[in-house]
Design a protein around this motif. Structure first.
Motif, PDB file in Angstrom:
ATOM      1  N   ASN A  27      -1.225  17.542   5.087  1.00  0.00           N
ATOM      2  CA  ASN A  27      -0.766  17.748   4.266  1.00  0.00           C
ATOM      3  C   ASN A  27      -1.558  17.977   2.926  1.00  0.00           C
ATOM      4  O   ASN A  27      -2.153  18.568   1.777  1.00  0.00           O
ATOM      5  CB  ASN A  27       0.994  17.688   4.201  1.00  0.00           C
ATOM      6  CG  ASN A  27       1.856  18.766   5.388  1.00  0.00           C
ATOM      7  OD1 ASN A  27       1.313  19.581   4.746  1.00  0.00           O
ATOM      8  ND2 ASN A  27       2.768  17.711   5.341  1.00  0.00           N
ATOM      9  N   LYS A  30      -5.039  19.134   1.971  1.00  0.00           N
ATOM     10  CA  LYS A  30      -4.878  20.585   0.904  1.00  0.00           C
ATOM     11  C   LYS A  30      -5.197  20.759   0.128  1.00  0.00           C
ATOM     12  O   LYS A  30      -6.759  21.510  -0.807  1.00  0.00           O
ATOM     13  CB  LYS A  30      -3.678  20.780   1.406  1.00  0.00           C
ATOM     14  CG  LYS A  30      -2.943  21.557   2.574  1.00  0.00           C
ATOM     15  CD  LYS A  30      -2.062  22.303   2.610  1.00  0.00           C
ATOM     16  CE  LYS A  30      -0.715  21.641   3.114  1.00  0.00           C
ATOM     17  NZ  LYS A  30       1.055  22.400   3.352  1.00  0.00           N
ATOM     18  N   THR A  79       7.634  14.451  -0.919  1.00  0.00           N
ATOM     19  CA  THR A  79       6.488  14.534   0.050  1.00  0.00           C
ATOM     20  C   THR A  79       5.544  14.115  -0.989  1.00  0.00           C
ATOM     21  O   THR A  79       5.395  14.842  -2.437  1.00  0.00           O
ATOM     22  CB  THR A  79       6.340  15.688   0.914  1.00  0.00           C
ATOM     23  OG1 THR A  79       6.721  16.612  -0.111  1.00  0.00           O
ATOM     24  CG2 THR A  79       7.764  15.482   1.489  1.00  0.00           C
ATOM     25  N   LEU A  80       4.289  13.248  -0.005  1.00  0.00           N
ATOM     26  CA  LEU A  80       3.014  13.766  -0.525  1.00  0.00           C
ATOM     27  C   LEU A  80       2.041  14.862   0.231  1.00  0.00           C
ATOM     28  O   LEU A  80       2.639  15.280   0.867  1.00  0.00           O
ATOM     29  CB  LEU A  80       1.897  13.030  -0.665  1.00  0.00           C
ATOM     30  CG  LEU A  80       2.511  11.534  -0.976  1.00  0.00           C
ATOM     31  CD1 LEU A  80       2.075  10.311  -0.830  1.00  0.00           C
ATOM     32  CD2 LEU A  80       3.262  11.672  -2.697  1.00  0.00           C
ATOM     33  N   ASP A  96       4.295  18.841  -4.364  1.00  0.00           N
ATOM     34  CA  ASP A  96       4.040  20.192  -3.386  1.00  0.00           C
ATOM     35  C   ASP A  96       2.378  21.033  -3.477  1.00  0.00           C
ATOM     36  O   ASP A  96       2.391  21.462  -4.328  1.00  0.00           O
ATOM     37  CB  ASP A  96       5.219  21.336  -3.616  1.00  0.00           C
ATOM     38  CG  ASP A  96       5.204  21.950  -1.896  1.00  0.00           C
ATOM     39  OD1 ASP A  96       4.832  21.761  -1.195  1.00  0.00           O
ATOM     40  OD2 ASP A  96       6.358  23.087  -1.864  1.00  0.00           O
ATOM     41  N   SER A  97       2.158  21.491  -2.314  1.00  0.00           N
ATOM     42  CA  SER A  97       0.185  21.753  -2.438  1.00  0.00           C
ATOM     43  C   SER A  97       0.299  23.255  -3.076  1.00  0.00           C
ATOM     44  O   SER A  97      -0.746  23.349  -3.505  1.00  0.00           O
ATOM     45  CB  SER A  97      -0.014  22.270  -1.175  1.00  0.00           C
ATOM     46  OG  SER A  97       0.666  21.462  -0.059  1.00  0.00           O
ATOM     47  N   TYR A 156       8.998   2.902   9.628  1.00  0.00           N
ATOM     48  CA  TYR A 156       8.964   4.060   9.004  1.00  0.00           C
ATOM     49  C   TYR A 156       8.437   5.528  10.031  1.00  0.00           C
ATOM     50  O   TYR A 156       9.478   6.577  10.271  1.00  0.00           O
ATOM     51  CB  TYR A 156       9.033   4.184   7.698  1.00  0.00           C
ATOM     52  CG  TYR A 156       9.363   5.360   7.037  1.00  0.00           C
ATOM     53  CD1 TYR A 156      10.093   5.787   6.382  1.00  0.00           C
ATOM     54  CD2 TYR A 156       8.013   6.777   7.057  1.00  0.00           C
ATOM     55  CE1 TYR A 156      11.155   6.657   5.940  1.00  0.00           C
ATOM     56  CE2 TYR A 156       9.056   8.287   6.522  1.00  0.00           C
ATOM     57  CZ  TYR A 156      10.163   8.196   5.697  1.00  0.00           C
ATOM     58  OH  TYR A 156      10.228   8.255   4.910  1.00  0.00           O
ATOM     59  N   ARG A 161      11.175  10.025  12.950  1.00  0.00           N
ATOM     60  CA  ARG A 161      10.607  10.756  13.952  1.00  0.00           C
ATOM     61  C   ARG A 161      11.115  10.968  15.383  1.00  0.00           C
ATOM     62  O   ARG A 161      11.719  11.620  15.949  1.00  0.00           O
ATOM     63  CB  ARG A 161       9.465  10.583  14.927  1.00  0.00           C
ATOM     64  CG  ARG A 161       8.133  11.753  13.468  1.00  0.00           C
ATOM     65  CD  ARG A 161       7.910  10.988  12.037  1.00  0.00           C
ATOM     66  NE  ARG A 161       7.398  12.380  11.021  1.00  0.00           N
ATOM     67  CZ  ARG A 161       7.536  11.765   9.719  1.00  0.00           C
ATOM     68  NH1 ARG A 161       8.226  10.773   9.150  1.00  0.00           N
ATOM     69  NH2 ARG A 161       6.777  12.456   9.349  1.00  0.00           N
TER      70      ARG A 161
END
Ligand SMILES: N[C@@H](CCC(=O)N[C@@H](CS)C(=O)NCC(=O)O)C(=O)O
Length: 263
Positions: A27, A30, A79-80, A96-97, A156, A161
């Motif tokens: 992510n 990008k 998010t990154l 957000d990309s 984390y 997950r």
């Protein structure tokens, strides 16, 4: 940086890893590719997963979560990538990309990555890839992503997950027939996606006849690069570079000039 160099006023917030160079996320790559391609000076600040939310909130990003937490959909997910632009009188935080790509094109119109014609298609590629191909990468790749986290992110990453998929990360992709079938499914998914892109003819880039990359190319390359960075042995063993008539290998190669800095 030399004593006279000016500190860049754009900051890219990225997630650290134990890889060398560090940048690894499908992510954040990008945004990194796009900053590199547009030749915009920036610095990187590395934020481990457990610190993403408070960092963004402290920078005024309260309410700028990009989705909901998969392990608890009542909570927002921050998010990154994110960028902080301090070139003006007020700092601007973008998350957000796709938003980052749009913002950078507006502010720095040279070397555009969001073409005026077909901008909707650039967005559509992100949505289509994320909903069709990306889920196929989750099980075989997350155990590798777990292994390259830094000390602070790792617990984390693993716990969140494992909570989502309700099993130990070691059970996501056991070596043998299960792992082989997951990689085969991923290959088939990428082949199907490549068949859509092939409708534009044999050119590497998304825009038909295009000689310059656009957001869609950086998005696809970031995802493919993620596989190569976190699972280099599988990458070689499965021959990912040759998948889909070599499309993905060729795309990465052609974007190599914008891989740096990857820090
Ligand atoms: N659509 C978003 C997705 C970003 C995303 O999911 N980033 C991941 C890192 S790869 C993240 O920050 N996750 C936070 C978490 O899992 O807590 C974008 O492209 O900016």
């Amino acid at each position: 940086m030399s004593a006279h160099a000016v500190e860049p006023k754009i900051t890219l917030f990225d997630i650290p890893s134990i890889c060398k160079p560090q940048a690894w996320s499908g992510n954040t790559w990008k945004a990194r590719y796009i900053l590199n391609y547009k030749r915009i000076p920036y610095k990187t600040v590395w934020i481990p997963y457990p610190d993403i939310e408070k960092t963004l909130v402290n920078l005024g990003g309260e309410g700028k979560a990009t989705s909901k937490r998969a392990d608890d959909p009542t909570k927002p997910l921050y998010t990154l990538p994110a960028i902080l632009d301090e070139t003006g009188t007020e700092a601007v935080l973008i998350v957000d990309s796709v938003n980052i790509a749009e913002y950078l094109d507006q502010k720095y119109p040279e070397r555009p990555v969001m073409p005026n014609v077909g901008k909707a298609l650039e967005f559509a590629v992100e949505a289509l890839f994320t909903s069709t191909v990306w889920p196929l990468a989750v099980m075989p790749l997350l155990p590798f992503a777990d292994q390259i986290q830094d000390e602070r992110s790792q617990p984390y990453f693993r716990e969140s997950r494992e909570r989502v998929f309700k099993k130990k990360i070691e059970e996501f992709s056991p070596e043998g027939p299960i792992r082989d079938s997951q990689w085969k499914a991923l290959q088939e998914g990428l082949d199907k996606f490549a068949a859509v892109l092939d409708k534009n003819g044999p050119n590497i880039y998304f825009v038909r006849g295009g000689i310059n990359p656009t957001f869609a190319d950086f998005l696809l390359a970031a995802r493919i690069r993620w596989i190569k960075t976190i699972a280099p042995e599988e990458w070689r063993k499965r021959g990912v570079e040759q998948w889909s008539n070599g499309r993905w290998g060729k795309l990465l190669k052609s974007l190599e000039p914008w891989e740096s800095p990857a820090e």
